[in-house]
Design a protein around this motif. Structure first.
Motif, short mmCIF file in Angstrom:
data_model
loop_
_atom_site.label_atom_id
_atom_site.label_comp_id
_atom_site.label_asym_id
_atom_site.label_seq_id
_atom_site.Cartn_x
_atom_site.Cartn_y
_atom_site.Cartn_z
N ALA A 187 2.51 1.80 -3.37
CA ALA A 187 1.58 2.36 -4.35
C ALA A 187 1.41 3.86 -4.15
O ALA A 187 1.35 4.63 -5.11
N LEU A 188 1.39 4.30 -2.89
CA LEU A 188 1.29 5.75 -2.61
C LEU A 188 2.55 6.47 -3.06
O LEU A 188 2.47 7.58 -3.62
N ASP A 189 3.70 5.84 -2.84
CA ASP A 189 4.96 6.46 -3.25
C ASP A 189 5.07 6.58 -4.77
O ASP A 189 5.72 7.50 -5.29
N GLY A 238 2.67 7.32 -6.73
CA GLY A 238 1.75 8.33 -7.26
C GLY A 238 0.28 8.01 -7.14
O GLY A 238 -0.56 8.81 -7.57
N CYS A 239 -0.08 6.88 -6.57
CA CYS A 239 -1.49 6.53 -6.41
C CYS A 239 -2.12 7.33 -5.27
O CYS A 239 -1.45 7.62 -4.28
N THR A 240 -3.37 7.66 -5.44
CA THR A 240 -4.13 8.21 -4.33
C THR A 240 -4.51 7.05 -3.41
O THR A 240 -4.43 5.88 -3.81
N PRO A 241 -4.91 7.32 -2.16
CA PRO A 241 -5.32 6.23 -1.28
C PRO A 241 -6.42 5.35 -1.88
O PRO A 241 -6.39 4.12 -1.73
N ARG A 242 -7.36 5.97 -2.59
CA ARG A 242 -8.43 5.18 -3.22
C ARG A 242 -7.87 4.30 -4.33
O ARG A 242 -8.23 3.12 -4.44
N GLN A 243 -7.01 4.85 -5.16
CA GLN A 243 -6.40 4.06 -6.24
C GLN A 243 -5.54 2.93 -5.69
O GLN A 243 -5.56 1.82 -6.21
N ALA A 244 -4.81 3.21 -4.62
CA ALA A 244 -3.97 2.18 -4.02
C ALA A 244 -4.80 1.02 -3.49
O ALA A 244 -4.42 -0.15 -3.60
N TYR A 269 0.83 -1.21 0.00
CA TYR A 269 0.00 0.00 0.00
C TYR A 269 0.86 1.25 0.00
O TYR A 269 0.63 2.18 -0.78
N ASN A 270 1.89 1.26 0.84
CA ASN A 270 2.78 2.42 0.91
C ASN A 270 3.56 2.60 -0.38
O ASN A 270 3.80 3.73 -0.83
#
Length: 278
Positions: free
Chosen positions: A171-173, A175-181, A168-169
């Motif tokens: 995916a955020l790194d 460029g994903c938003t929390p919803r996209q992740a 999850y982290n």
């Protein structure tokens, strides 16, 4: 060694025969031309034909199908969200909440059914539900959702704990938003467990009698209709109906097991591929 294997195999076959011999007899006599349960007079499909022309049975089947599908979808959604929320809790609080979550699973069904009925009676006395009362589609759906949600949590929770928290982290790194992740990384990993939970809910909803009996009002699910028919006489139509229900539930269980097996094989391949790359 050979004798112990032979005895083990014999024991397993005896247990299987004890469990499934009554079902086999029921299936065989659903094709019996006679209404008698003691004699075989010939092969026929007329009980299945009469079954599909029985208005009460078909209406009960429709009620059961709608309640099972709708309640399973809602229970799967609520249970998955609850499992994600529980996974974020600290261990002590999570253990307490999980204890109360699993109570409906180990609770006798008659207690769950009666307690829900009493709740709906209180709601009805408060004037909610109109002249016809609250019992019907809504109470059936709420009852089925109530006993299905813990099974979803029980299936999805362990899968969440197996996931690598760094995904999850990462995916955020990237460029994903929390919803996209969540939808692009976490949910695909959970999908086998979520689908398996949905199929389990579907099976329990189709099979449920006790809780539905206390909360159906004037509605009738298929198990309740079968119970009403057997109070008078066990007709060959009931054999045919029971055979169809057994085959449907068996197909759902086999589908669930196949999906779990496929997901396990995919995970094993991914692990071997990652090990080979290293």
């Amino acid at each position: 060694m050979r004798k112990s294997r032979w005895f083990s195999s014999l024991y397993i076959w005896l247990v299987m025969a004890f469990l499934y011999a009554p079902i086999a007899v029921l299936i065989i006599f659903s094709f019996n031309d006679s209404k008698s349960r003691n004699t075989w007079t010939g092969f026929t499909l007329r009980w299945y034909e009469e079954l599909f022309h029985d208005r009460v049975i078909m209406q009960s089947f429709l009620v059961m199908l709608v309640v099972a599908i709708v309640s399973s979808v809602i229970a799967t959604l609520l249970g998955t969200l609850a499992a994600i929320g529980l996974d974020k809790m600290n261990k002590k609080l999570r253990s307490v909440v999980m204890t109360f979550t699993y109570l409906p699973m180990i609770n006798p069904e008659i207690i769950t059914g009666v307690s829900l009925m009493l709740l709906f009676v209180i709601v009805q006395k408060m004037g909610i539900g109109g002249e016809n009362g609250v019992f019907g589609w809504i109470t059936l759906l709420i009852a089925h959702i109530t006993f299905n949600v813990p099974y979803v949590i029980f299936n999805v929770g362990p899968k969440l704990r197996q996931l690598d928290g760094s995904l999850y982290n990462a995916a955020l790194d990237l460029g994903c938003t929390p919803r996209q992740a969540f939808f692009k990384v976490i949910l695909p990993q959970l999908s086998p467990a979520v689908m398996s939970a949905f199929l389990i809910c579907l099976t329990y909803s189709i099979d449920d009698f006790m809780i539905s009996y206390f909360n159906c009002g004037t509605m009738q699910t298929l198990p309740i209709a079968i119970y009403s028919m057997t109070r008078k006489k066990v007709s060959p139509e009931i054999n045919a109906l029971s055979t169809i229900m057994f085959l449907v539930i068996l197909a759902i269980i086999l589908t669930s097991n196949a999906m779990d097996s496929r997901a396990y094989k995919r995970n094993q391949k991914a692990i071997r591929r990652a090990a080979a790359e290293q």
